[in-house]
Design an enzyme around this catalytic site. Sequence first.
Site, mmCIF file in Angstrom:
data_model
loop_
_atom_site.group_PDB
_atom_site.id
_atom_site.type_symbol
_atom_site.label_atom_id
_atom_site.label_comp_id
_atom_site.label_asym_id
_atom_site.label_seq_id
_atom_site.Cartn_x
_atom_site.Cartn_y
_atom_site.Cartn_z
ATOM 1 N N ARG A 114 -67.880 19.177 -38.923
ATOM 2 C CA ARG A 114 -67.027 19.833 -39.908
ATOM 3 C C ARG A 114 -66.723 21.232 -39.421
ATOM 4 O O ARG A 114 -67.553 21.846 -38.732
ATOM 5 C CB ARG A 114 -67.748 19.981 -41.253
ATOM 6 C CG ARG A 114 -67.599 18.813 -42.196
ATOM 7 C CD ARG A 114 -66.153 18.664 -42.718
ATOM 8 N NE ARG A 114 -66.004 17.545 -43.619
ATOM 9 C CZ ARG A 114 -65.746 16.287 -43.261
ATOM 10 N NH1 ARG A 114 -65.608 15.966 -42.001
ATOM 11 N NH2 ARG A 114 -65.613 15.335 -44.178
ATOM 12 N N GLU A 136 -59.314 24.550 -41.380
ATOM 13 C CA GLU A 136 -58.263 23.650 -40.914
ATOM 14 C C GLU A 136 -57.312 23.278 -42.064
ATOM 15 O O GLU A 136 -57.752 23.273 -43.225
ATOM 16 C CB GLU A 136 -58.883 22.379 -40.280
ATOM 17 C CG GLU A 136 -59.641 21.499 -41.247
ATOM 18 C CD GLU A 136 -60.386 20.362 -40.534
ATOM 19 O OE1 GLU A 136 -61.063 20.602 -39.512
ATOM 20 O OE2 GLU A 136 -60.284 19.228 -41.036
ATOM 21 N N HIS A 155 -58.700 16.617 -36.270
ATOM 22 C CA HIS A 155 -59.590 15.892 -37.201
ATOM 23 C C HIS A 155 -59.235 14.395 -37.239
ATOM 24 O O HIS A 155 -58.872 13.857 -38.294
ATOM 25 C CB HIS A 155 -59.501 16.515 -38.611
ATOM 26 C CG HIS A 155 -60.710 16.235 -39.454
ATOM 27 N ND1 HIS A 155 -61.213 17.117 -40.369
ATOM 28 C CD2 HIS A 155 -61.526 15.145 -39.531
ATOM 29 C CE1 HIS A 155 -62.269 16.600 -40.967
ATOM 30 N NE2 HIS A 155 -62.478 15.394 -40.459
HETATM 31 C C1 GLV Z 1 -64.152 12.627 -41.743
HETATM 32 O O1 GLV Z 1 -64.265 13.734 -41.325
HETATM 33 C C2 GLV Z 1 -65.045 12.050 -42.708
HETATM 34 O O2 GLV Z 1 -65.896 12.768 -43.248
HETATM 35 O O3 GLV Z 1 -64.921 10.851 -42.966
#
Ligand code: GLV
Length: 328
Positions: A240, A269, A287
């Site tokens: 994250r 982000e 991401h």
């Molecule tokens: C993606 O980052 C998720 O947490 O599924």
Amino acid sequence: MSKPKILVARSIFPETIARLEEHFEVESNPNDESWSKARLIEKLQGRQGVFTTGSERIDAELLDACPDLKICANMAVGYNNFDIDAMTAHGVLGTNAPDVLTETTADFGFALLMATARRIAESEHFLRAGKWEKWSYDMFSGSDIHGSTLGIIGMGRIGQGIAKRGAHGFGMKVIYHNRSRLDAALEAECKASYAGKDELLKTADHVVLVVPYTPASHHTIGAAELALMKPTATLVNIARGGIVDDAALAAALRDKRIAAAGLDVFEGEPKVHPDLLTVPNVVLTPHIASATVPTRRAMADLAVDNLVGYLVSNKPVTPLNPAVLAAK
Ligand code: GLV
């Protein structure tokens, strides 16, 4: 009997909407408009459930303003967009989408590690820019994956998947750091041994971060931790934004205090720290670690299963705050 009303906060597969419409009166967001918090609150009036994707913040202010809300189903394994304590206090269930993305995300973590260590993005940009005039012996020399030491911080399901790929596929020595140590059988399966955080940072050739974001994991990697790493080491963050101090990382990359980094997640982000955009030795992706069609479908299906499971049959599949169920 009238169907419960739900909101789908972001654009999603038409098949997902069709499944939801079998059980609910659905308002969706087919054009993927960015809704402010006030707009989201407005849209949630009279609705019992919301399908979120990880970018919608569910906190006490929103919950106070949406008294009909009973469940927020996140199509993500991470749920740092939820204030779970506030949800529990308001009697609102939170659900996430674990397991279905483990292997896909572990594949991506490994892909990003390899792209970072072997300088794939940097060399591709060089080629596309028409700069390749002749071969030379040291052009884009990177670091080896096979036989090197992989340090994994966060040894949940995805971390274990990356460990197995490294140990079994590439003959890496795997060390890991986690809040709690894995049991011996799991350590043997992953061929991984436990290390303190500092020891891991000092020893690993490649460090991969897979810890969930919590206030306690904020800036797990900052200037002090980067200073412990080998100058030849690489760092990969698929966890994250906020786990890494991006400004400190950009400075370390610029000054070659570590060799390279691969980042799929960023502080704030979709904004990216401007200094990261100017250093060449970092691979940046938006991401996408769980982004394969079958996996994204499975994540969406699990969010639907949770909404139907809770609002129709009172059996959510992956509840995050089961205290809400007990209190019902
Ligand atoms: C993606 O980052 C998720 O947490 O599924």
